[in-house]
Design a protein around this motif. Structure first.
Motif, mmCIF file in Angstrom:
data_model
loop_
_atom_site.group_PDB
_atom_site.id
_atom_site.type_symbol
_atom_site.label_atom_id
_atom_site.label_comp_id
_atom_site.label_asym_id
_atom_site.label_seq_id
_atom_site.Cartn_x
_atom_site.Cartn_y
_atom_site.Cartn_z
ATOM 1 N N ARG A 341 -3.635 -9.635 7.573
ATOM 2 C CA ARG A 341 -4.232 -10.890 7.104
ATOM 3 C C ARG A 341 -5.689 -10.690 6.715
ATOM 4 O O ARG A 341 -6.180 -11.287 5.750
ATOM 5 N N SER A 342 -6.377 -9.834 7.548
ATOM 6 C CA SER A 342 -7.815 -9.700 7.330
ATOM 7 C C SER A 342 -8.167 -8.604 6.327
ATOM 8 O O SER A 342 -9.232 -8.657 5.706
ATOM 9 N N ALA A 343 -7.315 -7.601 6.167
ATOM 10 C CA ALA A 343 -7.626 -6.462 5.298
ATOM 11 C C ALA A 343 -6.847 -6.563 3.988
ATOM 12 O O ALA A 343 -5.992 -7.435 3.797
ATOM 13 N N THR A 344 -7.177 -5.602 3.102
ATOM 14 C CA THR A 344 -6.500 -5.553 1.809
ATOM 15 C C THR A 344 -5.058 -5.110 2.013
ATOM 16 O O THR A 344 -4.801 -4.155 2.745
ATOM 17 N N PRO A 345 -4.064 -5.759 1.416
ATOM 18 C CA PRO A 345 -2.665 -5.352 1.601
ATOM 19 C C PRO A 345 -2.434 -3.937 1.048
ATOM 20 O O PRO A 345 -2.905 -3.604 -0.023
ATOM 21 N N ARG A 346 -1.690 -3.140 1.828
ATOM 22 C CA ARG A 346 -1.419 -1.756 1.456
ATOM 23 C C ARG A 346 0.045 -1.618 1.041
ATOM 24 O O ARG A 346 0.922 -2.302 1.591
ATOM 25 N N PRO A 347 0.357 -0.744 0.083
ATOM 26 C CA PRO A 347 1.766 -0.572 -0.326
ATOM 27 C C PRO A 347 2.561 0.189 0.730
ATOM 28 O O PRO A 347 2.012 0.982 1.496
ATOM 29 N N ASP A 348 3.845 -0.090 0.748
ATOM 30 C CA ASP A 348 4.755 0.604 1.665
ATOM 31 C C ASP A 348 5.226 1.889 0.985
ATOM 32 O O ASP A 348 6.171 1.888 0.194
ATOM 33 N N TRP A 349 4.532 2.995 1.313
ATOM 34 C CA TRP A 349 4.824 4.263 0.641
ATOM 35 C C TRP A 349 6.154 4.873 1.062
ATOM 36 O O TRP A 349 6.676 5.773 0.397
ATOM 37 N N PRO A 354 13.415 7.739 -0.779
ATOM 38 C CA PRO A 354 14.763 7.952 -1.354
ATOM 39 C C PRO A 354 14.746 8.513 -2.768
ATOM 40 O O PRO A 354 15.759 9.079 -3.213
ATOM 41 N N TYR A 355 13.634 8.359 -3.489
ATOM 42 C CA TYR A 355 13.581 8.799 -4.880
ATOM 43 C C TYR A 355 12.943 10.189 -5.040
ATOM 44 O O TYR A 355 12.786 10.672 -6.145
ATOM 45 N N ILE A 356 12.568 10.807 -3.902
ATOM 46 C CA ILE A 356 11.953 12.140 -3.925
ATOM 47 C C ILE A 356 13.004 13.168 -3.510
ATOM 48 O O ILE A 356 13.799 12.929 -2.592
ATOM 49 N N GLU A 357 12.998 14.293 -4.184
ATOM 50 C CA GLU A 357 13.937 15.357 -3.836
ATOM 51 C C GLU A 357 13.608 15.893 -2.440
ATOM 52 O O GLU A 357 12.490 16.290 -2.150
ATOM 53 N N GLY A 358 14.591 15.895 -1.563
ATOM 54 C CA GLY A 358 14.380 16.306 -0.176
ATOM 55 C C GLY A 358 14.396 15.158 0.785
ATOM 56 O O GLY A 358 14.462 15.355 1.998
ATOM 57 N N GLY A 359 14.312 13.910 0.288
ATOM 58 C CA GLY A 359 14.450 12.743 1.147
ATOM 59 C C GLY A 359 13.247 12.478 2.026
ATOM 60 O O GLY A 359 12.103 12.845 1.723
ATOM 61 N N ASP A 360 13.526 11.803 3.140
ATOM 62 C CA ASP A 360 12.457 11.344 4.043
ATOM 63 C C ASP A 360 11.670 12.509 4.632
ATOM 64 O O ASP A 360 10.448 12.420 4.789
ATOM 65 N N GLU A 361 12.374 13.601 4.966
ATOM 66 C CA GLU A 361 11.680 14.715 5.627
ATOM 67 C C GLU A 361 10.636 15.339 4.698
ATOM 68 O O GLU A 361 9.491 15.571 5.106
ATOM 69 N N ARG A 362 11.006 15.598 3.458
ATOM 70 C CA ARG A 362 10.045 16.208 2.527
ATOM 71 C C ARG A 362 8.919 15.243 2.189
ATOM 72 O O ARG A 362 7.759 15.641 2.066
ATOM 73 N N TRP A 363 9.251 13.965 2.032
ATOM 74 C CA TRP A 363 8.200 12.985 1.731
ATOM 75 C C TRP A 363 7.194 12.888 2.878
ATOM 76 O O TRP A 363 5.995 12.766 2.657
ATOM 77 N N ALA A 364 7.707 12.962 4.119
ATOM 78 C CA ALA A 364 6.799 12.915 5.270
ATOM 79 C C ALA A 364 5.868 14.126 5.280
ATOM 80 O O ALA A 364 4.696 14.017 5.646
ATOM 81 N N ASP A 369 -1.280 12.465 5.945
ATOM 82 C CA ASP A 369 -2.746 12.480 5.877
ATOM 83 C C ASP A 369 -3.246 12.462 4.428
ATOM 84 O O ASP A 369 -4.228 13.129 4.083
ATOM 85 N N ARG A 370 -2.587 11.712 3.549
ATOM 86 C CA ARG A 370 -3.006 11.581 2.153
ATOM 87 C C ARG A 370 -3.513 10.167 1.906
ATOM 88 O O ARG A 370 -2.992 9.179 2.477
ATOM 89 N N THR A 371 -4.466 10.080 1.011
ATOM 90 C CA THR A 371 -4.963 8.760 0.611
ATOM 91 C C THR A 371 -4.034 8.169 -0.440
ATOM 92 O O THR A 371 -3.136 8.835 -0.968
ATOM 93 N N SER A 372 -4.254 6.887 -0.740
ATOM 94 C CA SER A 372 -3.403 6.227 -1.733
ATOM 95 C C SER A 372 -3.540 6.897 -3.090
ATOM 96 O O SER A 372 -2.551 7.063 -3.824
ATOM 97 N N ASP A 373 -4.779 7.281 -3.434
ATOM 98 C CA ASP A 373 -4.993 7.950 -4.711
ATOM 99 C C ASP A 373 -4.231 9.266 -4.780
ATOM 100 O O ASP A 373 -3.594 9.591 -5.786
ATOM 101 N N GLN A 374 -4.256 10.023 -3.670
ATOM 102 C CA GLN A 374 -3.536 11.298 -3.641
ATOM 103 C C GLN A 374 -2.027 11.087 -3.670
ATOM 104 O O GLN A 374 -1.294 11.864 -4.284
ATOM 105 N N LEU A 375 -1.542 9.997 -3.045
ATOM 106 C CA LEU A 375 -0.117 9.715 -3.075
ATOM 107 C C LEU A 375 0.348 9.383 -4.485
ATOM 108 O O LEU A 375 1.453 9.758 -4.891
#
Length: 713
Positions: A341-349, A354-364, A369-375
């Motif tokens: 409520r108090s901060a800027t809304p952040r996207p759910d990365w 599901p759309y990355i090759e390797g699934g959840d494990e590779r995406w994690a 430790d990446r910023t939104s710009d790096q993501l």
């Protein structure tokens, strides 16, 4: 030994007991009619005068008697010799003495010839003495010859014994070979008989086949004849119908009906017989398959039952932990709502996983430790097909300088270009580096010591690249790539060794573990040509890793499924588990083993650190020994002493009075090859997981607090 010269000479006193009456006295002897000193020429004086001194042997003996002195000498000689014969004296010296005395009497008698006869006697005596001396000298040689002859006889006997033994051995061997030849001949005869029997069986089978083929041909011919007859009957029936010959048509139908009824009855009888005999019977092959499946299902059921019992216990423990975590989650959710409520809304990365090759494990892995710009850059790199790990990488590295504290391969001032090295190239480089280092250490350090890996990297790059610039560029790119890809087990271990956090012995112990595991699999009962049964595979990993739980074993078995043959699901090609793929990456099975070994190592060291306590600054040898026994109760004394030597950085047994700082002790344990000796109980493993979860929650709370402070600022 007998020596003739040592015997006393025999004289007339010793023989005749001082009786000299019978010894001729040359002073009183008158020879040749009272003339003293005249040589008596008997029997020549009674012979006619001849021109020559030669006296024929055929001349008749003279009738004149012998001179008295000659008779006395002969009587004396015969008497002395007879006395020696009665005394059984076989010595030639004694007989010589008798003849010597007679000769002395003769010399004393003939005064005119005395000097000549005396000189002749002396020459003979001298020559005899010389011969005696030679005999005395040759006596030792005779003894030596006898000894040598005995030795030669002994050697000949020994050689004969040896030859006799060798002959016996050769005879025995010849007998064995003869028996073996007889056995081979018997086997050959047996095989010939078997071959003849097989040939006869084959000829019989071939004859049966020919008969069957002939019968089949005859049967086909009969069927064709019947078909032709049937067709002729049909045509005749049709012709009869056309001629209104109803009587003949009825007869033919009646015959065909009776034939069909007989065939129907025979078929029904056969069907009834088959149903009665084989109604409750199944094929043996199906029975064996069902029996094996039943045994396997029973064992699986038993294992599942044990696992269910353990999982029930874990479930009850985890329920308690879950309640605690749920309360903490609710608190975090409440704080998160406040922050939302108090901060800027952040996207759910996480929606990108599901759309990355390797699934959840590779995406994690790539989004940690990446910023939104790096993501956003990572997503664009995935869309473009680039390497996401190089996102945000700099074009040039800044040199660290030329100080001696900096490794040789990193000593440089200025800018170094970034190659953006791929993971595959780094893995190839690391594997090749380990191989070359093993060869280098074997040649230059035969006593078992190892060279420093930082110095070796410089020497290795120097051999590969003559340019100093290329050496530095490859050194910086290797260092940066290992730092960037340290989440990979292979690269992470190499980077820890390179940075001095872990000893090189950890890598060699790990390779030895893989070799022992491969050897154990090759010795399994079902191992053959790189394959083995899954059952034996499970038994081998359970014997090799005694400190793991069923959950760990299940993870290892799951990671090894890539080597299961699709045609034979119960066979696993275990050799594939120890091979690298095209990208120089280990198999999932070995990576899982490395991951579990590393996690168990860290858990063990953390438990030792927690058992020591955070308020303690120094630790003694006895205190460390008690702590390790408390954490690992089943550890044996040699392993305990090795762990203490590693922690106190001491070669051999650590003295009881030794002290060190707790931080240094834990750091040395992390540096060396420190592993749990016994098996961790399941409840303790769950408690350790709960404690690690709590520590993660505490770190998350600290991050939230820092985020709140940033937001408020």
């Amino acid at each position: 030994m007998y020596t003739a010269s040592k015997l006393p000479p025999i004289n007339d006193i010793t023989i005749h007991d001082n009786n000299n009456d019978n010894i001729p006295n040359p002073k009183n002897q008158t020879v040749n009619d009272g003339k003293v000193g005249v040589l008596d020429v008997w029997p020549a004086n009674s012979m006619p005068h001849v021109q020559s001194a030669y006296v024929p042997a055929s001349m008749p003996a003279s009738s004149h008697p012998k001179p008295k002195f000659l008779k006395d000498l002969e009587v004396f000689l015969h008497r002395e010799l007879s006395i020696l014969d009665r005394l059984n004296t076989t010595s030639h010296e004694a007989r010589m003495q008798v003849y010597r005395q007679v000769f002395e009497f003769l010399i004393q008698e003939f005064k005119t010839y005395k000097p000549l006869l005396a000189s002749i006697k002396n020459e003979y005596e001298t020559y005899i003495n010389e011969l005696k001396d030679k005999v005395v000298e040759l006596e030792p040689l005779k003894a030596m010859i006898v000894t040598i002859a005995e030795e030669c006889d002994q050697k000949v006997m020994q050689l004969r014994d040896i030859e006799r033994k060798e002959i016996e051995e050769l005879k025995n061997e010849n007998k064995k070979l003869s028996n073996k030849i007889e056995d081979i001949k018997e086997d050959r005869q047996t095989l010939n008989q078997v071959i003849q029997k097989l040939q006869s069986d084959l000829s019989a089978e071939h004859k049966k086949y020919r008969d069957e083929a002939d019968s089949r041909k005859l049967l086909v011919q009969d069927i064709n004849d019947l078909r032709y007859q049937y067709e002729e009957l049909i045509s005749a029936r049709d012709q009869g119908r056309s001629k209104d010959n109803t009587q003949e048509d009825a007869v033919m139908l009646r015959i065909a009906l009776e034939r069909c009824r007989k065939d129907l009855i025979e078929s029904q009888d056969k069907i009834t017989e088959y149903q009665a005999n084989y109604g409750d019977v199944i094929p043996r092959r199906d029975f064996e398959k069902l029996k094996e499946k039943h045994t396997e299902t029973t064992s699986i059921f038993t294992n599942l039952k044990k696992q269910f019992t353990k999982l029930s216990e874990e479930h009850s423990t985890l329920q308690t932990v879950y309640k605690q975590v749920l309360d903490q989650r609710n608190n975090f959710a409440h704080e998160c709502d406040i922050l939302r409520r108090s901060a800027t809304p952040r996207p759910d990365w996480s929606k990108c996983a599901p759309y990355i090759e390797g699934g959840d494990e590779r995406w994690a892995n790539i989004s940690q430790d990446r910023t939104s710009d790096q993501l956003v850059d990572i997503l664009l790199a995935e869309i473009a097909g680039a390497d996401p790990t190089n996102i945000g990488a700099v074009e040039y590295f800044e040199g660290l300088g030329v100080d001696e504290s900096i490794p040789k391969y990193l000593r440089y001032e200025g800018k170094i270009r970034n190659f953006r090295t791929k993971k595959k190239d780094i893995l190839y480089f690391i594997n090749e580096l380990w191989e070359e280092k093993a060869k280098y250490d074997a040649q230059n350090h035969p006593n078992g010591n190892r060279s420093d890996i930082q110095d070796f990297i410089y020497e290795y790059l120097k051999v590969r690249h003559e340019s100093e610039t290329l050496i530095v560029e490859w050194g910086y790119n290797l260092h940066y790539a290992c730092q960037r890809l340290n989440k990979d087990p292979q690269i992470g271990l190499f980077y820890n060794i390179l940075s001095g956090e872990v000893d090189e012995i950890v890598h060699h112990k790990q390779q030895q573990l893989f070799a022992n595991l491969k050897l154990a699999m090759s010795k399994a009962p079902s191992a053959k040509e790189g394959c083995m049964s899954i059952k034996d595979f499970s038994q081998v990993i359970r014997k090799s890793f005694t400190s793991k739980t069923e959950k760990d074993f299940a993870a290892l078995e799951e990671s090894a499924k890539v080597a299961i043959d699709k045609d034979t699901p119960d066979i696993i090609k275990y050799m594939l588990l120890f091979e690298m793929d095209a990208d120089a990456k280990l198999s999932p099975f070995l990576l899982k083993v490395m991951e579990q070994q590393w996690d168990d190592r860290l858990i063990y060291i953390n438990e030792i650190e927690e058992a020591i306590g955070s308020d303690k600054r120094e630790i003694t040898v006895e205190e460390a020994r008690e702590v390790i026994k408390k954490v690992d109760p089943t550890i044996n004394p040699p392993a305990l002493e090795a762990c203490l030597s590693r922690g106190f950085d001491y070669f051999g047994l650590v003295p009881a009075a030794t002290k060190t700082e707790v931080e240094s002790f834990i750091q040395m344990l992390r540096f060396g090859d420190t592993n749990r000796f016994g098996r961790l109980p399941e409840i303790e493993r769950v408690n350790s997981k709960v404690e690690r979860t709590n520590s993660k929650i505490e770190r998350a709370n600290s991050k939230v607090e820092r985020a709140n402070s940033k937001i408020s600022s």
